[in-house]
Structures are given as C-alpha cells and as structure tokens.
Design a protein around this motif. Structure first.
Motif, PDB file in Angstrom:
ATOM      1  N   UNK A   1     -60.371  52.343  32.778  1.00 47.03           N
ATOM      2  CA  UNK A   1     -58.985  52.397  33.275  1.00 47.03           C
ATOM      3  C   UNK A   1     -58.725  51.293  34.293  1.00 47.03           C
ATOM      4  N   UNK A   2     -59.701  51.132  35.182  1.00 38.07           N
ATOM      5  CA  UNK A   2     -59.591  50.102  36.204  1.00 38.07           C
ATOM      6  C   UNK A   2     -59.511  48.713  35.565  1.00 38.07           C
ATOM      7  N   UNK A   3     -60.356  48.502  34.553  1.00 40.48           N
ATOM      8  CA  UNK A   3     -60.384  47.205  33.871  1.00 40.48           C
ATOM      9  C   UNK A   3     -59.038  46.920  33.198  1.00 40.48           C
ATOM     10  N   UNK A   4     -58.462  47.971  32.588  1.00 38.37           N
ATOM     11  CA  UNK A   4     -57.173  47.786  31.923  1.00 38.37           C
ATOM     12  C   UNK A   4     -56.080  47.406  32.931  1.00 38.37           C
TER      13      UNK A   4
ATOM     14  N   UNK B   1     -53.784  40.658  36.154  1.00 35.61           N
ATOM     15  CA  UNK B   1     -54.276  39.288  36.309  1.00 35.61           C
ATOM     16  C   UNK B   1     -53.954  38.384  35.125  1.00 35.61           C
ATOM     17  N   UNK B   2     -54.010  38.951  33.917  1.00 33.04           N
ATOM     18  CA  UNK B   2     -54.031  38.067  32.745  1.00 33.04           C
ATOM     19  C   UNK B   2     -52.916  38.262  31.735  1.00 33.04           C
ATOM     20  N   UNK B   3     -52.307  39.445  31.728  1.00 30.95           N
ATOM     21  CA  UNK B   3     -51.398  39.733  30.629  1.00 30.95           C
ATOM     22  C   UNK B   3     -50.192  38.793  30.613  1.00 30.95           C
ATOM     23  N   UNK B   4     -49.620  38.547  31.780  1.00 36.35           N
ATOM     24  CA  UNK B   4     -48.391  37.767  31.824  1.00 36.35           C
ATOM     25  C   UNK B   4     -48.602  36.314  31.382  1.00 36.35           C
ATOM     26  N   UNK B   5     -49.674  35.693  31.845  1.00 40.77           N
ATOM     27  CA  UNK B   5     -49.884  34.284  31.475  1.00 40.77           C
ATOM     28  C   UNK B   5     -50.344  34.143  30.028  1.00 40.77           C
ATOM     29  N   UNK B   6     -50.966  35.202  29.491  1.00 38.75           N
ATOM     30  CA  UNK B   6     -51.248  35.261  28.056  1.00 38.75           C
ATOM     31  C   UNK B   6     -52.240  34.215  27.535  1.00 38.75           C
ATOM     32  N   UNK B   7     -53.128  33.739  28.383  1.00 41.82           N
ATOM     33  CA  UNK B   7     -54.171  32.819  27.913  1.00 41.82           C
ATOM     34  C   UNK B   7     -55.481  33.561  27.667  1.00 41.82           C
ATOM     35  N   UNK B   8     -55.666  34.658  28.382  1.00 43.66           N
ATOM     36  CA  UNK B   8     -56.903  35.433  28.251  1.00 43.66           C
ATOM     37  C   UNK B   8     -56.652  36.623  27.324  1.00 43.66           C
ATOM     38  N   UNK B   9     -57.450  36.674  26.260  1.00 45.20           N
ATOM     39  CA  UNK B   9     -57.296  37.692  25.234  1.00 45.20           C
ATOM     40  C   UNK B   9     -57.684  39.085  25.720  1.00 45.20           C
ATOM     41  N   UNK B  10     -58.803  39.138  26.416  1.00 43.95           N
ATOM     42  CA  UNK B  10     -59.330  40.425  26.866  1.00 43.95           C
ATOM     43  C   UNK B  10     -60.267  40.178  28.046  1.00 43.95           C
TER      44      UNK B  10
ATOM     45  N   UNK C   1     -61.267  37.740  41.786  1.00 41.34           N
ATOM     46  CA  UNK C   1     -60.319  38.299  42.751  1.00 41.34           C
ATOM     47  C   UNK C   1     -58.922  38.339  42.123  1.00 41.34           C
ATOM     48  N   UNK C   2     -58.226  37.192  42.117  1.00 40.84           N
ATOM     49  CA  UNK C   2     -56.880  37.216  41.513  1.00 40.84           C
ATOM     50  C   UNK C   2     -56.896  36.843  40.041  1.00 40.84           C
ATOM     51  N   UNK C   3     -57.937  36.180  39.592  1.00 41.40           N
ATOM     52  CA  UNK C   3     -57.995  35.713  38.205  1.00 41.40           C
ATOM     53  C   UNK C   3     -57.338  34.355  38.012  1.00 41.40           C
TER      54      UNK C   3
END
Ligand SMILES: [Zn+2]
Length: 228
Positions: free
Chosen positions: A45-48, A54-63, A199-201
C-alpha cells in the motif's frame, strides 16, 4: 591451520554487525538477524501511494518497488552509512540481493533487460572512490541474472545537495544532469533504475526521462528504501 584460516577470513570480512555494531561470530552474515528484523519493510500500500506521489504524473517510470522504509535514526541508516563512508562494499551486494528477493517475490510482471544505477558525477565519484549504488546493482544483477552497466548513464552536471530543496526545486536541480552514452544498449529495452534511498523521486524521474527520450521501451525503478 584453522586459526590461520579464520585470521585470513576475519581480515576480509567485517566482524561487527553494520546495524548495531555487535560482534558477529564467524559465518554470520554482515548484518545480524535482529537488525534485519528491525528494518521496517515497505508494504505494498505504501509503495502504491509513493508511486502515485512520485512517478505517476510525469509518466516516465512504469512501476516502482522498494524493500524497506528508511528511518533517519534506524538500523538501515547505519548500514547505508557503513557502505558509503566505511567502504563496506559487501553490504551493497547484500542489500542488492535483498532488493532482488523483493522484486522476485511480489512481482513477476517486470521484464527487465538491463539494470542501471543512478550515477554519481565523476568528481563526486573520484572524491568518494566509488558509487555505492554500483554494489547494490551488482547484488541485484547476480540474484536476478540480468545484465547491468555503469557506462550507459552518465551524470554530466554536478548537482548541489538536494536536502534543502522542495519537490519542484529538486526537479529543476537535476534537469539536464544526465546523459545516455551507449544508446544502442537501451534501444527498445526495458531498464531497471536502482537507487539506495528514494526521497522525492526527482532524480529517478529525470534519469527515466532521459532513457525514454533515448529509445528505452520501459523504465522501472527500485530502491533499497523509501525515505520517511
Ligand atoms: Zn545487528
């Protein structure tokens, strides 16, 4: 004969737990089991939540995946400090093995072709003598049986410490700091980026952006720990 054997091994192996400094008996790993049990794991849950932040909005990191939660006064802090400042390289390998177990354990969707560490600037690397994440990556690559490289991604600009910067300042701070050197190695490939503590990614996002722009298919990211 036996004494010589132990003397030689003692010379090469740290004899104190990197977490609590308790003396280890020979054959015990570099970190005692009490210390390992003491490190809070990063639950799904924490990871999600962290992925979304950190990553969803910029959309460069898949998972994204992390093994532990980093506490500034915790056991993992001592372990990473030992790796970075006391040159306990085997700790990096061990942490890499642990992270690989996490990747194997909860995730069989990832198809990784190449593992890359977040690079240090060459001046920083020269100052420290090594990049601690290279050892984590080696440990992961060995466990996952996937190739790694420390030549593909280069940090071309020295960036100031990020600790006092907010999220958007951090993104600006690392913008343009990385370059792909061996384009054909990432072309159409799925890359796993590895860092010690996220930290922020912002740094991971910037590296992922550069990799995608240079032809990588997908970029996954993982870290030993998520910062509190
Ligand atoms: Zn310990």
């Amino acid at each position: 004969m036996k004494n010589t054997f132990y003397t030689i091994l003692d010379f090469f192996l740290p004899r104190y737990c990197a977490g609590c400094s308790k003396k280890l008996s020979f054959g015990e790993p570099l970190i005692c089991s009490t210390c390992f049990d003491d490190i809070p794991p990063a639950d799904p849950d924490r990871i999600e939540i962290e992925f979304e932040r950190k990553f969803e909005r910029s959309n460069f990191v898949q998972d994204f995946l992390s093994a532990y939660v980093y506490e500034s006064d915790g056991t993992l802090h001592n372990i990473i400090h030992s790796l970075k400042y006391n040159k306990k390289f085997r700790l990096g390998i061990l942490l890499g093995n642990k992270l690989a177990e996490t990747v194997k354990g909860i995730n069989n969707k990832w198809r990784i072709d190449l593992i890359l560490a977040i690079p240090l600037h060459h001046l920083k690397k020269a100052e420290r003598g090594f990049n601690q994440s290279d050892f984590i990556v080696k440990g992961m690559a060995n466990s996952l049986k996937i190739p790694y490289s420390n030549k593909v991604l280069k940090r071309i600009r020295f960036t100031e410490s990020q600790t006092k910067l907010n999220l958007s300042e951090r993104a600006q701070n690392v913008s343009g700091a990385f370059q792909v050197r061996q384009k054909k190695k990432i072309n159409g490939r799925n890359i796993l980026l590895v860092d010690d503590v996220i930290t922020t990614g912002a740094t991971i996002n910037e590296c992922a952006k550069v990799l995608i722009e240079n032809g990588a298919n997908k970029v996954y990211s993982s870290s030993i720990a998520i910062a509190e």
